[in-house]
Design a protein around this motif. Structure first.
Motif, PDB file in Angstrom:
ATOM      1  N   PRO A 136      -8.063  47.271 -58.983  1.00 58.33           N
ATOM      2  CA  PRO A 136      -6.909  46.366 -58.972  1.00 58.33           C
ATOM      3  C   PRO A 136      -7.147  45.045 -59.699  1.00 58.33           C
ATOM      4  N   VAL A 137      -8.423  44.670 -59.887  1.00 61.86           N
ATOM      5  CA  VAL A 137      -8.747  43.415 -60.565  1.00 61.86           C
ATOM      6  C   VAL A 137      -8.497  43.522 -62.066  1.00 61.86           C
ATOM      7  N   PHE A 138      -8.582  44.722 -62.621  1.00 63.58           N
ATOM      8  CA  PHE A 138      -8.490  44.925 -64.061  1.00 63.58           C
ATOM      9  C   PHE A 138      -7.041  45.137 -64.499  1.00 63.58           C
TER      10      PHE A 138
ATOM     11  N   TYR B 160     -19.255  52.163 -66.532  1.00 62.64           N
ATOM     12  CA  TYR B 160     -17.946  52.178 -67.183  1.00 62.64           C
ATOM     13  C   TYR B 160     -17.196  53.433 -66.760  1.00 62.64           C
ATOM     14  N   TRP B 161     -15.884  53.292 -66.571  1.00 60.67           N
ATOM     15  CA  TRP B 161     -15.038  54.474 -66.390  1.00 60.67           C
ATOM     16  C   TRP B 161     -13.606  54.139 -66.773  1.00 60.67           C
ATOM     17  N   GLN B 162     -12.835  55.160 -67.020  1.00 54.50           N
ATOM     18  CA  GLN B 162     -11.411  54.982 -67.294  1.00 54.50           C
ATOM     19  C   GLN B 162     -10.669  54.882 -65.977  1.00 54.50           C
ATOM     20  N   LYS B 163      -9.751  53.946 -65.905  1.00 55.57           N
ATOM     21  CA  LYS B 163      -9.036  53.653 -64.673  1.00 55.57           C
ATOM     22  C   LYS B 163      -8.344  54.911 -64.150  1.00 55.57           C
ATOM     23  N   THR B 164      -8.418  55.092 -62.836  1.00 57.33           N
ATOM     24  CA  THR B 164      -7.853  56.254 -62.106  1.00 57.33           C
ATOM     25  C   THR B 164      -8.607  57.546 -62.419  1.00 57.33           C
ATOM     26  N   LYS B 165      -9.689  57.478 -63.210  1.00 61.18           N
ATOM     27  CA  LYS B 165     -10.450  58.678 -63.550  1.00 61.18           C
ATOM     28  C   LYS B 165     -11.929  58.519 -63.186  1.00 61.18           C
ATOM     29  N   ALA B 166     -12.210  57.665 -62.237  1.00 65.83           N
ATOM     30  CA  ALA B 166     -13.599  57.446 -61.839  1.00 65.83           C
ATOM     31  C   ALA B 166     -14.178  58.721 -61.227  1.00 65.83           C
ATOM     32  N   PRO B 167     -15.443  59.028 -61.505  1.00 65.99           N
ATOM     33  CA  PRO B 167     -16.083  60.167 -60.834  1.00 65.99           C
ATOM     34  C   PRO B 167     -15.978  60.013 -59.317  1.00 65.99           C
TER      35      PRO B 167
ATOM     36  N   GLU C 200      -6.764  49.616 -68.809  1.00 69.90           N
ATOM     37  CA  GLU C 200      -6.994  50.972 -68.306  1.00 69.90           C
ATOM     38  C   GLU C 200      -8.473  51.336 -68.236  1.00 69.90           C
ATOM     39  N   GLU C 201      -9.349  50.369 -68.497  1.00 68.96           N
ATOM     40  CA  GLU C 201     -10.777  50.641 -68.467  1.00 68.96           C
ATOM     41  C   GLU C 201     -11.471  49.653 -67.535  1.00 68.96           C
TER      42      GLU C 201
END
Length: 410
Positions: A166-168, A147-154, A171-172
């Protein structure tokens, strides 16, 4: 008798009890990322191909020593904007002396026991408010989840994030990979949004087919018609224009292909659009007049085509040209081969039954792909999933009353 008593006592003491809560129930709402191994057998799986996850295992083996062998469930997580690693761990057995031994100066993690055999390891200060919440939704109780928050992936997830974000819609991002029975695998992409879909599970299906696609309407604007022609090379494209393809094939339609035969299924009658599919038809003469007054005769397709009626497996089937139409209730089938209609009407197998292994039975099916043709599979999976010996591939979008998702099974 003495031996039996000893065995019973040992079983009571050492037999692993069922956990009260999955570890995800302890996570607070400010978690920005987690990697969840749900059971012991998944700890050695590198489903998502992330070297960082294997580095975590190596790190924990060094930190836990012999207790690593008792590890049953693991959540690696981060909170807020912090990049420090924290771990929730469940053990089959955790000695009481473990925390004392763990407080040695050389240890870089701070331990806190949360429950029987449940431990928190934090690389900074002890995280507070880690109380299990009964109401927390836990969607995947098997496999490995990320799991990660969109645009905030490690950073180590950047390549994966670029592929799936882009599929989601929200924001998660939540992914899960599970091993199913008989060596099959399932990747699930899930989010907390809902949509309404017509139920297509009760449409009949061929038992033997090369591939079947389902188009529910949401894919029309983004689907490349050239891609349809690549997979389904038997359709009468010499007659079909792009608008007909979009409105009658890529909208609320199911399409099977077997060798050089095809079947289309829809909740709309095919007869009103039959002239777009047949290769020859009866014409009639219609008098016309040009703007300059010149009279001429135009040949147009007659609305009254010759229709032959067949009785196939006790069902009335109409033939117009070389095409066959079978209407049963609110289900309408169109095919270029009589034998496919014979197969379909005698098989008594439903679409839901061939997709059940990849989909929650309570979910409504959206767009889907099911490919059994090895030649097609080799073309589209050669560079991605070589190691899995894929025999067939399913991709199914779905919705329930609370979630939407996409399952990929192979």
């Amino acid at each position: 008798m003495v031996i039996l008593v000893v065995l019973i006592i040992s079983a009571v003491i050492f037999w692993p009890s069922s956990p009260k809560h999955q570890l995800l129930a302890y996570l607070s709402d400010d978690v920005s990322f987690y990697y969840h191994w749900t059971n012991k057998k998944t700890l050695t799986k590198d489903f998502f191909g992330q070297e960082a996850s294997q580095e975590v295992m190596t790190d924990l083996e060094l930190a836990l020593g012999n207790n690593f062998l008792n590890l049953q469930e693991l959540v690696w997580f981060r909170t807020g904007k912090k990049q420090s690693n924290n771990y929730l761990l469940r053990f089959s057995r955790l000695p009481r002396s473990f925390v004392n031994d763990f407080n040695a100066p050389e240890q870089k993690y701070k331990p806190l026991i949360l429950d029987k055999n449940v431990l928190l390891l934090s690389s900074e200060y002890i995280i507070s408010n880690l109380e299990p919440r009964e109401e927390k939704n836990i969607y995947f109780k098997e496999g490995v989840s990320v799991y990660w928050q969109k645009t905030k992936a490690p950073e180590f997830l950047t390549a994966l994030a670029d592929l799936v974000e882009p599929v989601f819609v929200g924001e998660e991002v939540l992914l899960n990979w599970q091993e199913l029975a008989r060596g099959k695998n399932r990747i699930s992409l899930l989010e907390n949004t809902t949509s309404e879909l017509k139920d297509v599970k009760n449409f009949l299906t061929l038992k033997d087919f090369d591939l079947v696609f389902g188009f529910r309407g949401g894919i029309v604007d983004n689907f490349d018609i050239k891609l349809l022609k690549t997979f389904f090379d038997t359709l009468p494209y010499y007659n079909l224009n792009d608008e007909v393809i979009k409105q009658r094939i890529l909208t609320d339609t199911i399409l099977w292909q077997k060798d050089d035969g095809w079947i289309l299924a829809s909740d709309r009658d095919w007869q009103e659009d039959i002239l777009d599919f047949i290769d020859y038809f009866i014409v009639e003469e219609v008098p016309r007049v040009l703007q300059d007054g010149t009279a001429y005769v135009e040949l147009v397709a007659s609305p009254n085509q010759n229709i032959k009626e067949h009785n196939i497996n006790g069902q009335e089937v109409s033939q117009i040209g070389e095409l066959f139409i079978w209407n049963i209730g609110d289900q309408h089938y169109l095919s270029n081969q009589k034998k496919l209609i014979e197969n379909l009407s005698s098989n008594n197998q439903y679409l839901g039954s061939i997709l059940d292994n990849c989909l929650n039975k309570q979910a409504e099916i959206g767009d889907f792909v099911y490919i059994k043709d090895r030649a097609v599979l080799e073309q589209i999976t050669a560079n991605y999933l070589d190691d899995y010996g894929i025999e067939e591939l399913q991709m199914i979008s779905y919705t329930t009353s609370t979630i939407t998702g996409l399952n990929i099974c192979f």
